[in-house]
Design a protein around this motif. Structure first.
Motif, PDB file in Angstrom:
ATOM      1  N   UNK A  94      -7.234  -3.801  -1.917  1.00 24.20           N
ATOM      2  CA  UNK A  94      -6.400  -2.714  -2.464  1.00 24.20           C
ATOM      3  C   UNK A  94      -4.971  -2.874  -1.980  1.00 24.20           C
ATOM      4  N   UNK A  95      -4.070  -2.260  -2.735  1.00 21.99           N
ATOM      5  CA  UNK A  95      -2.652  -2.247  -2.378  1.00 21.99           C
ATOM      6  C   UNK A  95      -2.355  -1.011  -1.537  1.00 21.99           C
ATOM      7  N   UNK A  96      -1.260  -1.038  -0.805  1.00 23.26           N
ATOM      8  CA  UNK A  96      -0.906   0.113   0.019  1.00 23.26           C
ATOM      9  C   UNK A  96      -0.710   1.339  -0.865  1.00 23.26           C
ATOM     10  N   UNK A  97      -1.226   2.470  -0.401  1.00 19.90           N
ATOM     11  CA  UNK A  97      -1.097   3.724  -1.127  1.00 19.90           C
ATOM     12  C   UNK A  97      -1.966   3.819  -2.361  1.00 19.90           C
ATOM     13  N   UNK A  98      -2.934   2.912  -2.498  1.00 21.68           N
ATOM     14  CA  UNK A  98      -3.767   2.906  -3.711  1.00 21.68           C
ATOM     15  C   UNK A  98      -4.625   4.156  -3.804  1.00 21.68           C
ATOM     16  N   UNK A  99      -5.005   4.723  -2.659  1.00 20.69           N
ATOM     17  CA  UNK A  99      -5.814   5.933  -2.645  1.00 20.69           C
ATOM     18  C   UNK A  99      -5.632   6.602  -1.302  1.00 20.69           C
ATOM     19  N   UNK A 100      -6.093   7.817  -1.193  1.00 19.19           N
ATOM     20  CA  UNK A 100      -5.974   8.561   0.059  1.00 19.19           C
ATOM     21  C   UNK A 100      -6.751   7.848   1.160  1.00 19.19           C
ATOM     22  N   UNK A 101      -6.059   7.568   2.254  1.00 16.76           N
ATOM     23  CA  UNK A 101      -6.698   6.866   3.366  1.00 16.76           C
ATOM     24  C   UNK A 101      -6.508   5.368   3.333  1.00 16.76           C
ATOM     25  N   UNK A 102      -5.838   4.849   2.283  1.00 19.08           N
ATOM     26  CA  UNK A 102      -5.607   3.416   2.206  1.00 19.08           C
ATOM     27  C   UNK A 102      -4.622   2.980   3.285  1.00 19.08           C
ATOM     28  N   UNK A 103      -4.819   1.788   3.842  1.00 21.38           N
ATOM     29  CA  UNK A 103      -3.932   1.279   4.881  1.00 21.38           C
ATOM     30  C   UNK A 103      -2.521   1.070   4.378  1.00 21.38           C
ATOM     31  N   UNK A 104      -1.584   1.108   5.293  1.00 27.77           N
ATOM     32  CA  UNK A 104      -0.169   0.984   4.911  1.00 27.77           C
ATOM     33  C   UNK A 104       0.151  -0.400   4.333  1.00 27.77           C
ATOM     34  N   UNK A 105      -0.546  -1.394   4.813  1.00 33.24           N
ATOM     35  CA  UNK A 105      -0.264  -2.754   4.362  1.00 33.24           C
ATOM     36  C   UNK A 105      -1.202  -3.220   3.248  1.00 33.24           C
ATOM     37  N   UNK A 106      -2.098  -2.341   2.839  1.00 31.87           N
ATOM     38  CA  UNK A 106      -3.094  -2.773   1.875  1.00 31.87           C
ATOM     39  C   UNK A 106      -4.163  -3.635   2.560  1.00 31.87           C
ATOM     40  N   UNK A 107      -5.061  -4.203   1.794  1.00 25.95           N
ATOM     41  CA  UNK A 107      -6.146  -5.008   2.375  1.00 25.95           C
ATOM     42  C   UNK A 107      -6.617  -6.059   1.386  1.00 25.95           C
ATOM     43  N   UNK A 108      -6.845  -7.250   1.906  1.00 28.63           N
ATOM     44  CA  UNK A 108      -7.387  -8.331   1.086  1.00 28.63           C
ATOM     45  C   UNK A 108      -8.883  -8.091   0.859  1.00 28.63           C
ATOM     46  N   UNK A 109      -9.365  -8.363  -0.350  1.00 31.51           N
ATOM     47  CA  UNK A 109     -10.779  -8.153  -0.666  1.00 31.51           C
ATOM     48  C   UNK A 109     -11.641  -9.336  -0.244  1.00 31.51           C
ATOM     49  N   UNK A 110     -12.952  -9.110  -0.221  1.00 28.17           N
ATOM     50  CA  UNK A 110     -13.872 -10.159   0.212  1.00 28.17           C
ATOM     51  C   UNK A 110     -13.906 -11.339  -0.762  1.00 28.17           C
ATOM     52  N   UNK A 111     -13.734 -11.073  -2.048  1.00 29.81           N
ATOM     53  CA  UNK A 111     -13.706 -12.171  -3.012  1.00 29.81           C
ATOM     54  C   UNK A 111     -12.476 -13.041  -2.796  1.00 29.81           C
ATOM     55  N   UNK A 112     -11.366 -12.396  -2.460  1.00 30.27           N
ATOM     56  CA  UNK A 112     -10.145 -13.156  -2.178  1.00 30.27           C
ATOM     57  C   UNK A 112     -10.291 -13.950  -0.884  1.00 30.27           C
ATOM     58  N   UNK A 113     -10.992 -13.385   0.088  1.00 29.58           N
ATOM     59  CA  UNK A 113     -11.235 -14.098   1.343  1.00 29.58           C
ATOM     60  C   UNK A 113     -12.085 -15.346   1.122  1.00 29.58           C
ATOM     61  N   UNK A 114     -12.923 -15.330   0.085  1.00 37.97           N
ATOM     62  CA  UNK A 114     -13.823 -16.449  -0.194  1.00 37.97           C
ATOM     63  C   UNK A 114     -13.172 -17.538  -1.037  1.00 37.97           C
ATOM     64  N   UNK A 115     -11.874 -17.438  -1.325  1.00 45.19           N
ATOM     65  CA  UNK A 115     -11.195 -18.426  -2.152  1.00 45.19           C
ATOM     66  C   UNK A 115     -11.385 -19.839  -1.578  1.00 45.19           C
ATOM     67  N   UNK A 116     -11.702 -20.791  -2.450  1.00 43.17           N
ATOM     68  CA  UNK A 116     -12.001 -22.184  -2.098  1.00 43.17           C
ATOM     69  C   UNK A 116     -13.332 -22.324  -1.357  1.00 43.17           C
ATOM     70  N   UNK A 117     -14.106 -21.262  -1.334  1.00 39.94           N
ATOM     71  CA  UNK A 117     -15.404 -21.294  -0.667  1.00 39.94           C
ATOM     72  C   UNK A 117     -16.476 -20.673  -1.538  1.00 39.94           C
ATOM     73  N   UNK A 118     -17.384 -19.953  -0.884  1.00 40.84           N
ATOM     74  CA  UNK A 118     -18.541 -19.359  -1.561  1.00 40.84           C
ATOM     75  C   UNK A 118     -18.668 -17.906  -1.161  1.00 40.84           C
ATOM     76  N   UNK A 119     -19.011 -17.059  -2.130  1.00 40.36           N
ATOM     77  CA  UNK A 119     -19.304 -15.657  -1.812  1.00 40.36           C
ATOM     78  C   UNK A 119     -20.744 -15.359  -2.202  1.00 40.36           C
ATOM     79  N   UNK A 120     -21.466 -14.713  -1.290  1.00 43.82           N
ATOM     80  CA  UNK A 120     -22.834 -14.277  -1.552  1.00 43.82           C
ATOM     81  C   UNK A 120     -22.821 -12.783  -1.807  1.00 43.82           C
ATOM     82  N   UNK A 121     -23.218 -12.401  -2.999  1.00 37.39           N
ATOM     83  CA  UNK A 121     -23.318 -10.989  -3.367  1.00 37.39           C
ATOM     84  C   UNK A 121     -24.781 -10.583  -3.209  1.00 37.39           C
ATOM     85  N   UNK A 122     -25.108 -10.077  -2.014  1.00 37.55           N
ATOM     86  CA  UNK A 122     -26.480  -9.696  -1.720  1.00 37.55           C
ATOM     87  C   UNK A 122     -26.769  -8.306  -2.270  1.00 37.55           C
TER      88      UNK A 122
END
Length: 476
Positions: free
Chosen positions: A233-261
């Motif tokens: 999410x981007x900063x200010x996307x919803x109430x309680x969102x972090x000031x700097x936003x946050x990278x998602x798990x799918x983005x963290x898995x770039x060039x790798x593998x994501x397991x959706x259990x």
């Protein structure tokens, strides 16, 4: 007509009959057959000789020796193959371009007198072709064998993998083959059967093994937070969102593998967004319209019947077919009983190292393990071994330390054996943790997802997640 004449005529008829039968036999042979006298002069050849020789007429052979045929240019060259004097083996090259393989052997009557030479002739061109096909088949079999050894070697190199049963060996070999591509994989099987291990095997055997392996348990994250955890999410996307936003798990898995259990627990809204991400390899963070291009391999896992969920409109059909390109089904532990004791010994070795103990399993315990159906599968076995290692005060673990449902009534009268109830070596904290671990594992085994397990236990979803973390439990 006198008696002597009758006998003579009968003998002639018998000779004619035998000759006729011999003619039928010679002409029925697929190989070429030549009969020659003591000087090697040909007096009989069957019609197969024309085919074997590439079109040379039988009439051109009759009454001639090999030397005369060579002078006429029918035989271009010939050489002996030393395999013994009887039979004599020759190779001949003839004018039709065919190479012949000839085996000649003398024939004798019942008194040992020479009759004639019998030679069988085969087309070496055909034999060479067959030999080449055999060699190619051998080479192909050898390549397959080497590939199989490589696959099995890769399986054995994987951490925490214990592959004993034929079913699991086949599954692991298929997983490693699939790993060489980026095709989506759907791993199905009952809870605790080892789906995460197969997903890791695919990742570690793939060209992406140097990239990240990111696992997200779709049933462990509250529905309201799942989209932001998955896509960021981007900063200010919803109430309680972090000031700097946050990278998602799918983005963290770039060039790798994501397991959706526990993919079957996705809400319809998240299913739509995941489908778009898989189709386009692009995601949008919550609160943003900027596309983020991804290069990620998708592996999904479930303990549910997604095909039935599609029929009941509980899971999107198009997403199901996107995920189910390569299906891999892991059977429950009760269908691979030959693996139960080896797995138990593997876990025992691991927990002995973890807790600094040196305990072993009695034959009676192993027999109980093989008789039990393990509804919680490999995870239930693993948790039970750790429980026995921690609670038992004996070096050899006997059925006294087994729960009633596993020991089949051999010793305990309650879920904890009398010996466990009487020992003073277990603290109150250990007893509480053991009870909580058993209750959570049993609920997960019965209900499949953390959300449903929490409901059955009468606590919040977050409470179960927190307890699992503190107890070192994973829902695979």
């Amino acid at each position: 007509m006198n008696k002597g004449n009758v006998i003579h005529i009968t003998e002639v008829d018998e000779v004619r009959r035998l000759k006729k039968e011999l003619d039928v036999i010679i002409e029925s042979c697929y190989d070429g057959i030549i009969l020659s006298d003591r000087e090697g002069r040909i007096f009989r050849a069957n019609q197969s000789m024309e085919r074997v020789s590439g079109g040379i007429k039988v009439a051109d052979l009759l009454g001639k020796t090999a030397l005369e045929l060579e002078k006429e240019g029918i035989i271009l060259s010939q050489s002996k193959i030393i395999l013994g004097k009887d039979p004599l083996t020759l190779k001949q090259n003839i004018r039709t371009g065919v190479e012949l393989f000839i085996t000649s052997k003398p024939a004798y009557d019942d008194r040992g007198r020479f009759l004639f030479y019998v030679a069988t002739i085969r087309d070496m061109t055909e034999l060479s072709r067959l030999r080449q096909e055999v060699e190619e088949t051998k080479d192909q079999s050898f390549r397959y064998y080497q590939e199989l050894l490589q696959l099995r070697g890769q399986i054995l190199e994987q951490d925490e993998m214990v592959v004993i049963s034929r079913k699991m060996k086949d599954i692991c070999e298929r997983a490693i083959r699939v790993a060489q591509t980026d095709t989506n994989v759907l791993i199905s099987g009952p809870s605790g059967s080892g789906k995460e291990m197969i997903a890791k095997l695919i990742h570690n055997s793939s060209p992406r093994k140097s990239g990240p392996f990111v696992q997200i348990n779709c049933g462990a994250i509250p529905e309201t937070l799942l989209e932001s955890e998955l896509f960021g999410y981007e900063k200010g996307a919803f109430t309680g969102a972090g000031r700097q936003g946050k990278i998602g798990l799918m983005e963290m898995a770039d060039l790798g593998t994501i397991l959706l259990d526990e993919i079957g627990d996705l809400s319809p809204l998240v299913q739509v967004k995941l489908l778009r991400a898989i189709q386009e390899q692009v995601i949008y963070r919550v609160g943003s319209t900027t596309p983020i291009k991804l290069n990620v391999r998708i592996i999904a896992a479930t303990n549910k019947n997604l095909e039935k969920m599609v029929e009941e409109n509980l899971f999107r059909e198009d997403l199901y077919y996107r995920l189910n390109v390569i299906p891999i089904h892991i059977p429950p532990l009760r269908e691979r009983r030959e693996a139960i004791v080896p797995l138990a010994l593997h876990f025992l070795k691991s927990f002995n190292q973890k807790h600094g103990t040196d305990k072993s399993l009695s034959p009676e315990v192993c027999a109980c393990f093989e008789e039990y159906d393990w509804p919680g599968n490999v995870r239930e076995l693993e948790n039970l071994i750790e429980r026995m290692v921690v609670i038992s005060d004996e070096k050899v673990l006997t059925p006294y330390w087994l729960p009633r449902n596993v020991s089949s009534g051999q010793a305990p009268r309650s879920d904890m054996s009398p010996k466990q109830e009487c020992t003073a070596e277990i603290s109150l904290k250990q007893a509480r943790e053991s009870a909580e671990r058993d209750a959570i594992c049993r609920a997960l085994s019965l209900h499949g997802s953390i959300r449903k397990a929490a409901k059955s236990l009468g606590v919040d979803h977050s409470t179960v997640v927190r307890k699992m973390k503190s107890l070192g439990l994973e829902h695979k």
